[in-house]
Design a protein around this motif. Structure first.
Motif, PDB file in Angstrom:
ATOM      1  N   ASP A 160     -47.540   8.300  83.554  1.00 51.78           N
ATOM      2  CA  ASP A 160     -47.083   7.065  84.214  1.00 51.78           C
ATOM      3  C   ASP A 160     -46.485   6.094  83.198  1.00 51.78           C
ATOM      4  O   ASP A 160     -45.455   5.466  83.447  1.00 51.78           O
ATOM      5  N   GLN A 166     -52.009  12.366  83.889  1.00 49.49           N
ATOM      6  CA  GLN A 166     -51.122  11.616  84.779  1.00 49.49           C
ATOM      7  C   GLN A 166     -50.943  10.154  84.302  1.00 49.49           C
ATOM      8  O   GLN A 166     -49.842   9.609  84.330  1.00 49.49           O
ATOM      9  N   GLN A 167     -52.048   9.590  83.800  1.00 51.39           N
ATOM     10  CA  GLN A 167     -52.017   8.196  83.309  1.00 51.39           C
ATOM     11  C   GLN A 167     -50.999   8.037  82.166  1.00 51.39           C
ATOM     12  O   GLN A 167     -50.234   7.079  82.123  1.00 51.39           O
ATOM     13  N   GLU A 190     -42.533   4.765  82.934  1.00 52.85           N
ATOM     14  CA  GLU A 190     -42.148   3.338  82.856  1.00 52.85           C
ATOM     15  C   GLU A 190     -41.088   3.142  81.776  1.00 52.85           C
ATOM     16  O   GLU A 190     -40.111   2.429  81.953  1.00 52.85           O
TER      17      GLU A 190
END
Ligand code: EPU
Length: 344
Positions: A246, A242-243, A250
């Motif tokens: 993310d 998930q990191q 962006e």
């Protein structure tokens, strides 16, 4: 048992690759299966199990015994108030089975209509579409276990089903699937939470209408192998942390991403390929389909080498842009009939 030699497999693989098998046997019964395996052992041949040929990449010549699964039949096993248990032979055409379940007013498999291939291959990669995976409706899988040389039953909990994965994928040369036992629901159960499906189905919330809408959606996006030889989605949708997702969001706010268990996210490979300029693009005789960039098409007389050159170019471009290495979905075989890693 009728073993044939030097058999052309072009009609039996949906990518329409020109492939010759040194030895070939059509398997109509479990006895044919045992006889074929014995013959291969005596002749020191590897065995390649051929099902619908809709998820395989084959070299030009295969020195092995190709066993083409054609065991037929559907049997009602048990039923209770909620569900009905049905055993289906491996050679049954998947889509025909789905149509049959809908005619019998059984719920569960409608979202999986029109997936190419045969019933026996459905558990292998845990086929899935529009919010449903087949593993959810499999009670058990009947196999011939080549390790212990016996027929056996593997219950669903031991199949290790997950996204496009099962134990049959981990240990591909061990089990030959002869039948699959499904537990289907007798009361209405419609899964409508994928994309615009609920809207497409509208107020007519019946199994027949859901199945009809799924067929229409697939026909509008996915090429029919008769017109455009293909093996469905060519790459898996990558699952990343998930990191990492993310950070990608962006940079690329429109990237389609879906939360997964264990703090992971699934990314739409079709979008990555599309954004890398490959939608509708051809590299020699092989290209990515103009309506769905995740589907690789053989537009001519391509060989496995041509297919590999194209998909590696796609992998390269996606990696350059997104730092994600796409993993091919179909199974790759070598000249001796064994499964080989795409990474070699
Ligand atoms: N997308 C693009 N461009 C494209 C293709 C897709 O931007 O050229 C975007 C779509 O707009 C959408 C997202 O990617 O936002 C997902 O697309 P889609 O709903 O068509 O599904 P998919 O992820 O590409 C998966 C399965 C299909 C299955 C559909 C529906 C995999 C590898 N593929 O495709 O399965 O039919 O979802 O559930 O998981 C197969 O395995 O052979 C297969 C066809």
């Amino acid at each position: 048992m009728n073993i044939q030699t030097q058999v052309q497999l072009k009609p039996f693989n949906t990518l329409s690759l020109d492939v010759t098998a040194s030895h070939y046997l059509k398997v109509h019964s479990t006895q044919d299966l045992v006889d074929g395996l014995d013959y291969a052992k005596q002749q020191q041949l590897n065995v390649l199990i051929l099902s619908g040929g809709s998820n395989m990449l084959l070299p030009q010549y295969i020195h092995a015994l190709v066993m083409h699964m054609d065991i037929q039949g559907i049997e009602n096993i048990t039923e209770d108030e909620q569900s009905k248990t049905i055993r289906v032979a491996a050679g049954y055409i998947w889509h025909d089975f789905v149509l049959w379940t809908t005619e019998q007013h059984l719920y569960g498999l409608q979202n999986l209509a029109l997936i190419p291939g045969l019933v026996g291959a459905s558990p292998v990669q845990n086929i899935g579409a529009y919010g449903v995976e087949v593993g959810e409706f499999i009670e058990s899988v009947q196999v011939y276990d080549r390790l212990i040389e016996k027929f056996d039953t593997i219950f669903s909990k031991d199949c290790d089903f997950s996204y496009r994965h099962s134990i049959f994928k981990d240990d591909p040369n061990r089990f030959v699937i002869t039948h699959v036992t499904f537990k289907l629901l007798k009361h209405p159960h419609l899964v409508l939470n994928y994309g615009d499906l609920r809207q497409a189905v509208g107020d007519e919330q019946t199994a027949e209408n859901l199945q009809k809408q799924i067929i229409q959606i697939r026909q509008s996006k996915l090429p029919d192998p008769k017109d455009y030889p293909n093996v469905g989605s060519f790459f898996k949708n990558p699952i990343i942390q998930q990191q990492v997702c993310d950070l990608l969001v962006e940079k690329f706010p429109r990237i389609p991403h879906y939360p997964q268990a264990q703090d992971n996210a699934k990314i739409a490979a079709g979008w990555l390929i599309d954004q890398s300029g490959w939608k509708g693009k051809q590299h020699g005789m092989v290209g990515m389909f103009h309506k769905q960039a995740l589907v690789l098409v053989n537009y001519g007389q391509a060989s496995l080498t041509d297919v590999q050159a194209t998909y590696r170019a796609v992998q390269h471009d996606v990696y350059q842009k997104f730092n994600i290495l796409l993993e091919p979905e179909p199974v790759l075989f070598d000249e001796t009939g064994l499964i080989r890693s795409h990474l070699e």
